[in-house]
Design a protein around this motif. Structure first.
Motif, PDB file in Angstrom:
ATOM      1  N   ALA A   5       1.119  -1.227  -0.050  1.00 34.43           N
ATOM      2  CA  ALA A   5       0.165  -0.186  -0.036  1.00 34.43           C
ATOM      3  C   ALA A   5       0.821   1.242   0.095  1.00 34.43           C
ATOM      4  N   GLU A   6       1.966   1.254   0.535  1.00 33.50           N
ATOM      5  CA  GLU A   6       2.903   2.359   0.732  1.00 33.50           C
ATOM      6  C   GLU A   6       3.567   2.482  -0.737  1.00 33.50           C
ATOM      7  N   ILE A   7       3.861   1.628  -1.299  1.00 33.66           N
ATOM      8  CA  ILE A   7       4.553   1.684  -2.676  1.00 33.66           C
ATOM      9  C   ILE A   7       3.617   2.330  -3.576  1.00 33.66           C
ATOM     10  N   ILE A   8       2.114   1.554  -3.576  1.00 34.26           N
ATOM     11  CA  ILE A   8       1.278   2.066  -4.463  1.00 34.26           C
ATOM     12  C   ILE A   8       0.863   3.751  -4.259  1.00 34.26           C
ATOM     13  N   GLN A   9       0.632   3.925  -3.085  1.00 32.07           N
ATOM     14  CA  GLN A   9       0.359   5.179  -2.724  1.00 32.07           C
ATOM     15  C   GLN A   9       1.694   6.021  -3.088  1.00 32.07           C
ATOM     16  N   ARG A  10       2.753   5.962  -2.892  1.00 32.98           N
ATOM     17  CA  ARG A  10       3.880   6.786  -3.233  1.00 32.98           C
ATOM     18  C   ARG A  10       4.162   6.977  -4.882  1.00 32.98           C
ATOM     19  N   PHE A  11       3.720   5.912  -5.535  1.00 33.83           N
ATOM     20  CA  PHE A  11       3.685   5.984  -6.978  1.00 33.83           C
ATOM     21  C   PHE A  11       2.510   6.169  -7.787  1.00 33.83           C
ATOM     22  N   TYR A  12       1.243   6.282  -7.024  1.00 38.95           N
ATOM     23  CA  TYR A  12       0.205   6.484  -7.714  1.00 38.95           C
ATOM     24  C   TYR A  12      -0.291   8.236  -8.045  1.00 38.95           C
ATOM     25  N   HIS A  13      -0.521   8.666  -9.031  1.00 39.04           N
ATOM     26  CA  HIS A  13      -1.045  10.031  -9.264  1.00 39.04           C
ATOM     27  C   HIS A  13      -2.495  10.238  -9.336  1.00 39.04           C
ATOM     28  N   GLU A  14      -3.030  10.353  -8.020  1.00 42.05           N
ATOM     29  CA  GLU A  14      -4.562  10.445  -7.636  1.00 42.05           C
ATOM     30  C   GLU A  14      -5.293  11.151  -8.782  1.00 42.05           C
ATOM     31  N   CYS A  21       6.070   6.277 -12.961  1.00 39.78           N
ATOM     32  CA  CYS A  21       7.206   5.312 -12.964  1.00 39.78           C
ATOM     33  C   CYS A  21       8.169   5.065 -11.627  1.00 39.78           C
ATOM     34  N   SER A  22       8.421   4.137 -11.165  1.00 43.88           N
ATOM     35  CA  SER A  22       9.190   3.928  -9.948  1.00 43.88           C
ATOM     36  C   SER A  22      10.463   4.439 -10.284  1.00 43.88           C
ATOM     37  N   GLY A  23      10.912   4.333 -11.548  1.00 43.94           N
ATOM     38  CA  GLY A  23      12.526   4.929 -11.868  1.00 43.94           C
ATOM     39  C   GLY A  23      12.675   6.341 -11.808  1.00 43.94           C
ATOM     40  N   CYS A  24      11.822   7.117 -12.786  1.00 39.90           N
ATOM     41  CA  CYS A  24      11.975   8.238 -12.894  1.00 39.90           C
ATOM     42  C   CYS A  24      10.915   9.033 -12.579  1.00 39.90           C
ATOM     43  N   GLY A  25       9.663   8.689 -12.203  1.00 38.90           N
ATOM     44  CA  GLY A  25       8.585   9.345 -11.700  1.00 38.90           C
ATOM     45  C   GLY A  25       7.583   9.849 -12.666  1.00 38.90           C
ATOM     46  N   GLY A  38       7.602  -8.039 -12.862  1.00 40.50           N
ATOM     47  CA  GLY A  38       7.382  -9.091 -12.962  1.00 40.50           C
ATOM     48  C   GLY A  38       7.405  -9.908 -12.001  1.00 40.50           C
ATOM     49  N   ARG A  39       7.828  -9.588 -10.843  1.00 44.74           N
ATOM     50  CA  ARG A  39       7.887 -10.608  -9.653  1.00 44.74           C
ATOM     51  C   ARG A  39       6.942  -9.913  -8.639  1.00 44.74           C
ATOM     52  N   CYS A  40       6.875  -8.662  -8.085  1.00 40.81           N
ATOM     53  CA  CYS A  40       6.029  -8.351  -7.145  1.00 40.81           C
ATOM     54  C   CYS A  40       4.836  -7.623  -7.480  1.00 40.81           C
ATOM     55  N   ASN A  41       4.784  -7.087  -8.668  1.00 43.85           N
ATOM     56  CA  ASN A  41       3.784  -6.718  -9.324  1.00 43.85           C
ATOM     57  C   ASN A  41       3.017  -5.300  -8.810  1.00 43.85           C
ATOM     58  N   ASN A  42       4.090  -4.769  -7.739  1.00 46.79           N
ATOM     59  CA  ASN A  42       3.860  -3.597  -7.154  1.00 46.79           C
ATOM     60  C   ASN A  42       4.246  -2.288  -7.711  1.00 46.79           C
ATOM     61  N   THR A  43       5.434  -2.518  -8.494  1.00 53.38           N
ATOM     62  CA  THR A  43       6.101  -1.235  -9.128  1.00 53.38           C
ATOM     63  C   THR A  43       5.854  -1.234 -10.594  1.00 53.38           C
ATOM     64  N   LYS A  44       5.707   0.051 -11.121  1.00 54.97           N
ATOM     65  CA  LYS A  44       5.763   0.187 -12.570  1.00 54.97           C
ATOM     66  C   LYS A  44       6.859   1.117 -13.009  1.00 54.97           C
ATOM     67  N   TYR A  45       7.085   0.786 -14.515  1.00 52.82           N
ATOM     68  CA  TYR A  45       8.008   1.246 -15.195  1.00 52.82           C
ATOM     69  C   TYR A  45       7.703   1.886 -16.390  1.00 52.82           C
ATOM     70  N   CYS A  46       8.328   3.101 -16.731  1.00 46.53           N
ATOM     71  CA  CYS A  46       7.974   3.558 -18.270  1.00 46.53           C
ATOM     72  C   CYS A  46       8.972   2.869 -19.217  1.00 46.53           C
ATOM     73  N   SER A  47      10.092   2.215 -18.854  1.00 43.67           N
ATOM     74  CA  SER A  47      11.079   1.612 -19.887  1.00 43.67           C
ATOM     75  C   SER A  47      11.949   0.645 -19.051  1.00 43.67           C
TER      76      SER A  47
END
Length: 87
Positions: A5-14, A21-25, A38-47
């Motif tokens: 939930a912390e990860i999703i909240q930090r990287f979610y644009h409400e 993107c968890s790498g560059c924002g 592919g492992r945790c399905n919690n973080t997302k990446y643009c590239s």
């Protein structure tokens, strides 16, 4: 609050209902969605480059396989193909 939930909240644009993107924002667009880890399905990446950079900068240590039960379709697919250890 759980780690997921912390990860999703930090990287979610409400305001836009889109993820960052968890790498560059960078915020994803409705036509160009970010890819999930592919492992945790919690973080997302643009590239792929952002995924690699984030993995090396520490995601490797915090990344965990989800403990939730897997979908019935995935489970059936694994039974048909067999796990690598069964072959």
């Amino acid at each position: 609050m759980s780690i997921s939930a912390e990860i999703i909240q930090r990287f979610y644009h409400e305001e836009s209902d889109l993820y960052k993107c968890s790498g560059c924002g960078a915020v994803e667009t409705k036509t160009n969605r970010h890819k999930k880890c592919g492992r945790c399905n919690n973080t997302k990446y643009c590239s792929r480059e952002c995924q690699t950079k984030h993995w090396k900068s520490g995601h490797r240590q915090e990344c965990k396989i989800p403990s939730a039960p897997i979908s019935p379709i995935l489970e059936a697919n694994r039974k048909i193909k067999g796990s690598p250890r069964q072959r």
